[in-house]
Design a protein around this motif. Structure first.
Motif, short mmCIF file in Angstrom:
data_model
loop_
_atom_site.label_atom_id
_atom_site.label_comp_id
_atom_site.label_asym_id
_atom_site.label_seq_id
_atom_site.Cartn_x
_atom_site.Cartn_y
_atom_site.Cartn_z
N ALA B 24 0.72 -1.45 0.06
CA ALA B 24 0.08 -0.22 -0.01
C ALA B 24 0.90 1.20 -0.10
N MET B 28 1.03 4.39 -2.80
CA MET B 28 0.56 5.34 -2.45
C MET B 28 1.45 6.27 -2.94
N ILE B 35 -4.96 7.84 -3.09
CA ILE B 35 -4.24 7.23 -1.43
C ILE B 35 -5.62 6.77 -0.59
N GLN B 39 -6.47 3.67 0.82
CA GLN B 39 -6.36 3.15 1.94
C GLN B 39 -7.73 2.50 2.63
N THR B 40 -8.66 2.89 1.57
CA THR B 40 -9.66 1.75 2.06
C THR B 40 -9.47 0.27 2.10
N MET B 42 -7.14 -0.63 1.77
CA MET B 42 -6.18 -1.20 2.05
C MET B 42 -6.22 -1.81 4.17
N LEU B 43 -7.32 -1.15 4.07
CA LEU B 43 -7.96 -1.60 6.01
C LEU B 43 -8.58 -3.01 5.64
#
Lengths: 269, 66
Positions: B24, B28, B35, B39-40, B42-43
């Motif tokens: 990630a 990024m 990004i 991020q979503t 990745m979470l």
């Protein structure tokens, strides 16, 4: 009131083996049903208070108080995430998602100031997960019809000879749908309760020198609070987007993020 | 035996989380405009890896103890 005093006493004694005991101990006493109701009442009180303060300027042109502004920013942040995952029709699920976010976030934050919290109890999390997954089923039935929703579970149409395969896929999908409850609830419970256990273990480290080492864990726990609330809502969005996506939308970047790695359900064949 | 087993579980979980974070971060850095989406995703991926470890700790260790 009595349970409040008991909890305060327990907070003072938190440096001892409050959480760490493997069987019994004070941790289970605080998570008895009265303790759980005490904490749920606390969460309800805090969240309703905040919402009332945030709603005070409802309908005005500008939000001047800080709480209203924060609430607006939070709402916009979550809405952007939701629209990014579900698509433009995800806005109608915002009340549900926002409620989950507020409840989970505030009950996580209660754990920073009090010995335990509702989300550190498996029953509360399982209740929330049952509501979430049940709502997903309801939305799926509303979007595809009852029969269409259940035929989604059976996989793609493969002809008459392969009906046993479809039956097996159906069984596996039903199991995976049921396990969504377990995974949602256990993730939240494990993160919050694990944070408590880690804090207690670190408190025992500094017991000889009277240093509350576990307090240095609080920033990490605050991060966990935000991230866990966000993850619950994100997974809820992913489940909703799996059952309600339509053909005319593009860019299903998150459809493959399902729990068990099976193929995403094809759009109504 | 249990601490070693838990340590191995933590090792695997750490490797998985590190791989996700690595990919990630790299993505990024290469595409800063993406990004938010990254991020979503990745979470969500982090949540799945974490769940395996939590299952190990809470279910597996409980079953091991008896």
């Amino acid at each position: 009131m009595l349970s409040l005093f008991q909890n305060v006493q327990w907070l003072l004694a938190a440096g001892d083996s409050a959480h760490g005991g493997d069987h019994g101990g004070d941790a289970h006493a605080a998570l008895a049903i009265e303790g759980l109701w005490f904490y749920i009442g606390l969460v309800v009180l805090i969240s309703f208070g905040l919402m009332v303060m945030a709603k005070k300027e409802f309908g005005q042109r500008f939000f001047r108080t800080r709480i209203s502004q924060y609430a607006e920013q939070l709402y916009i942040f979550i809405e952007n995430l939701v629209v990014g995952i579900i698509g433009a029709h995800g806005r109608k699920y915002m009340p549900m998602i926002m409620t989950f976010w507020i409840v989970i976030f505030i009950s996580n934050c209660v754990a920073l100031f009090f010995p335990t919290s509702p989300t550190a109890d498996l029953s509360f999390n399982l209740g929330m997960a049952l509501i979430a997954v049940g709502y997903v089923q309801y939305e799926g039935m509303r979007a595809n019809g009852v029969l269409g929703h259940f035929s989604h579970f059976a996989g793609p149409k493969m002809g008459l000879a392969l009906i046993p395969i479809n039956g097996m896929i159906f069984i596996i999908e039903i199991i995976s749908e049921t396990m969504k409850n377990v995974s949602l609830s256990l993730r939240l419970y494990g993160n919050i309760d694990g944070g408590h256990r880690a804090a207690v273990a670190m408190n025992e480290l500094g017991e000889g020198a009277n240093i509350p080492v576990g307090a240095f864990l609080l920033p990490v726990k605050l991060l966990t609070c935000v991230v866990q609330a966000l993850i619950f809502c994100l997974l809820f969005c992913v489940y909703i987007s799996l059952v309600t996506h339509h053909d005319h939308e593009e860019g299903h970047g998150h459809d493959h993020a399902d729990d068990h790695g099976h193929d995403p359900v094809p759009a109504t064949a | 035996m249990l601490p070693i087993a838990l340590g191995m579980a933590a090792l695997g979980c750490g490797i998985g989380l590190g791989l996700i974070g690595f990919a990630a971060m790299q993505g990024m850095a290469r595409q800063p405009e993406a990004i938010g989406k990254m991020q979503t995703a990745m979470l969500i991926a982090l949540a799945f890896v974490e769940l395996v470890f939590l299952l190990t700790v809470f279910v597996g260790a409980g079953a091991f103890k008896g």
